[in-house]
Motif scaffolding. Structure first.
Motif, PDB file in Angstrom:
ATOM      1  N   HIS A 246       0.690  -1.229  -0.003  1.00  0.00           N
ATOM      2  CA  HIS A 246      -0.057   0.080  -0.063  1.00  0.00           C
ATOM      3  C   HIS A 246       0.914   0.985  -0.070  1.00  0.00           C
ATOM      4  N   LEU A 250      -0.498   6.808  -1.874  1.00  0.00           N
ATOM      5  CA  LEU A 250      -1.886   6.673  -1.943  1.00  0.00           C
ATOM      6  C   LEU A 250      -2.723   6.907  -0.610  1.00  0.00           C
ATOM      7  N   ALA A 251      -2.043   6.604   0.500  1.00  0.00           N
ATOM      8  CA  ALA A 251      -2.636   6.685   1.922  1.00  0.00           C
ATOM      9  C   ALA A 251      -2.796   8.183   2.220  1.00  0.00           C
ATOM     10  N   ALA A 282     -11.092   3.226   1.068  1.00  0.00           N
ATOM     11  CA  ALA A 282      -9.719   2.597   0.740  1.00  0.00           C
ATOM     12  C   ALA A 282      -9.597   1.325   0.040  1.00  0.00           C
ATOM     13  N   GLU A 285      -9.856   2.459  -3.451  1.00  0.00           N
ATOM     14  CA  GLU A 285      -8.561   3.268  -3.963  1.00  0.00           C
ATOM     15  C   GLU A 285      -7.341   2.387  -4.376  1.00  0.00           C
ATOM     16  N   SER A 286      -7.349   1.554  -3.472  1.00  0.00           N
ATOM     17  CA  SER A 286      -6.105   0.326  -3.777  1.00  0.00           C
ATOM     18  C   SER A 286      -6.193  -0.438  -4.938  1.00  0.00           C
ATOM     19  N   TYR A 289      -5.793   2.005  -8.119  1.00  0.00           N
ATOM     20  CA  TYR A 289      -4.378   2.275  -8.151  1.00  0.00           C
ATOM     21  C   TYR A 289      -3.572   1.055  -8.783  1.00  0.00           C
ATOM     22  N   PHE A 290      -3.641   0.031  -8.294  1.00  0.00           N
ATOM     23  CA  PHE A 290      -2.840  -1.142  -8.857  1.00  0.00           C
ATOM     24  C   PHE A 290      -3.372  -1.472  -9.966  1.00  0.00           C
TER      25      PHE A 290
END
Length: 381
Positions: A246, A250-251, A282, A285-286, A289-290
């Motif tokens: 993570h 991003l966080a 969250a 989002e993760s 993103y990936f």
């Protein structure tokens, strides 16, 4: 919806042409119906029926899908097919599941009805077009009846829709579990081969330095210097491992900041266009993103592109991500380019992946994930 009434001479002319095409389709249905019945009856005979059934599927399914699309357009509704699907590399016994698919047997029943009732309805429309006044009044009603009969036979019942949804969720759950297990194995391997090995070596060096402290101070100094270097490398490897799980950006800054930071590190020009009114949950989002990261990695590795574009929006309750590149094209989800992995990642969130990549490019990867926005605002970049 009531009975359709008069629709004008232009509609009647178009309906005449359409009815001719459906008349041909009903004749083909009449020919295929006994073929499929023979295939069904001979299934127990040394596999002869199975061969005939699979051959019939190649013809019947496109016919049914064409009729289903036409009936849905006439009725103004979406008629899903609910066919069972098997992967291209499925085992032979998995392929036999197609024979027990209720959707297949609905198609066979439709063949018999379309070859008789459908034939009569289409033939009547063709004939009634000649006495124009009668045709303009009767043909909309005949078309309406034909569409309703087709929808009744070809549209899956609610239970079939629910069953298909359950199968999709079971598949996505299995893919998610497999992906999670593979990710855990990767983390364990990276820790074992990287930071853990360095920390073990560091412990040994410190032990030897302790033993040599009184008899060889110069050696101890050299060993402590080496230990400090190993400590720095171990910390770097741990940071890289954490970023792979993570990323801190991003966080801290959300999907917007994470994707922009990602684009800056690539060896090609990437234009980023993101408009998100607030932060996403969250897990989404993760995943987003990936998915973008893997898509851009594919662009760099396989496309030969010099320029890429990333567009991200939240519209109609969905996160929509699109990656475009000016490369050579020819990307295929089933070709082992990493796209299938992205598809499985998104499937865990009920998301979709669509790839358009003609030879010569451009390649357009469109990903959608149903999601809600969280209450927090996006941190400024």
């Amino acid at each position: 919806m009531g009975w359709p009434g008069y629709r004008g001479p232009l509609w009647t002319l178009g309906n005449f042409v359409e009815a001719l095409g459906l008349l041909v389709l009903s004749c083909l249905s009449l020919a295929m119906f006994p073929f499929m019945l023979v295939a069904a009856v001979t299934i127990p005979i040394a596999g002869v029926g199975l061969v005939l059934m699979f051959l019939g599927l190649l013809v019947v399914r496109p016919m049914a899908m064409l009729q289903r699309k036409w009936a849905g357009r006439v009725l103004g509704v979406d008629l899903p097919n609910a066919y069972r699907t098997v992967p291209a590399d499925a085992r032979l016994d998995d392929r036999f599941k197609l024979i027990t698919d209720p959707a297949l047997w609905r198609d066979i029943a439709w063949l018999g009805v379309n070859g008789t009732i459908g034939f009569v309805l289409c033939l009547a429309q063709v004939i009634l077009t000649i006495p124009m006044l009668v045709g303009m009044w009767a043909n909309p009603k005949l078309q309406y009846i034909n569409a309703h009969v087709s929808a009744y036979l070809l549209a899956p019942p609610a239970s079939a829709k629910l069953q298909k949804r359950v199968e999709e969720l079971a598949t996505s759950r299995a893919d998610t579990v497999d992906a999670s297990a593979a990710e855990l194995r990767r983390i364990e391997r990276d820790l074992h081969d990287g930071a853990q090995a360095r920390l073990v070596a560091l412990s040994m060096n410190l032990g030897m330095a302790e033993d040599a402290l009184e008899r060889d101070p110069a050696l101890v100094k050299e060993m402590l210097t080496e230990a400090r270097t190993s400590t720095g490398k171990a910390l770097t490897e741990l940071r890289d491992l954490v970023r792979g799980i993570h990323p801190p950006v991003l966080a801290d800054r959300g999907l917007d900041g994470g994707v922009r930071a990602l684009a800056l590190d690539l060896p090609i020009t990437v234009d980023v266009d993101i408009a998100l009114p607030s932060r996403l949950e969250a897990p989404v989002e993760s995943a987003g993103y990936f998915a973008v990261a893997e898509s851009l990695a594919n662009v760099v590795k396989h496309s030969g592109a010099g320029h890429a574009w990333v567009h991200i929006r939240h519209e109609d309750g969905k996160l929509r991500m699109q990656i475009v590149d000016d490369g050579r094209g020819g990307a295929d989800i089933g070709a082992g380019s990493g796209l299938s992995g992205i598809q499985k990642r998104l499937a865990a969130f009920d998301g979709t992946l669509v790839v358009t990549s003609p030879l010569g490019g451009p390649t357009v990867v469109t990903m959608e994930v149903p999601c809600a926005l969280s209450s927090g605002r996006i941190s400024p970049s």
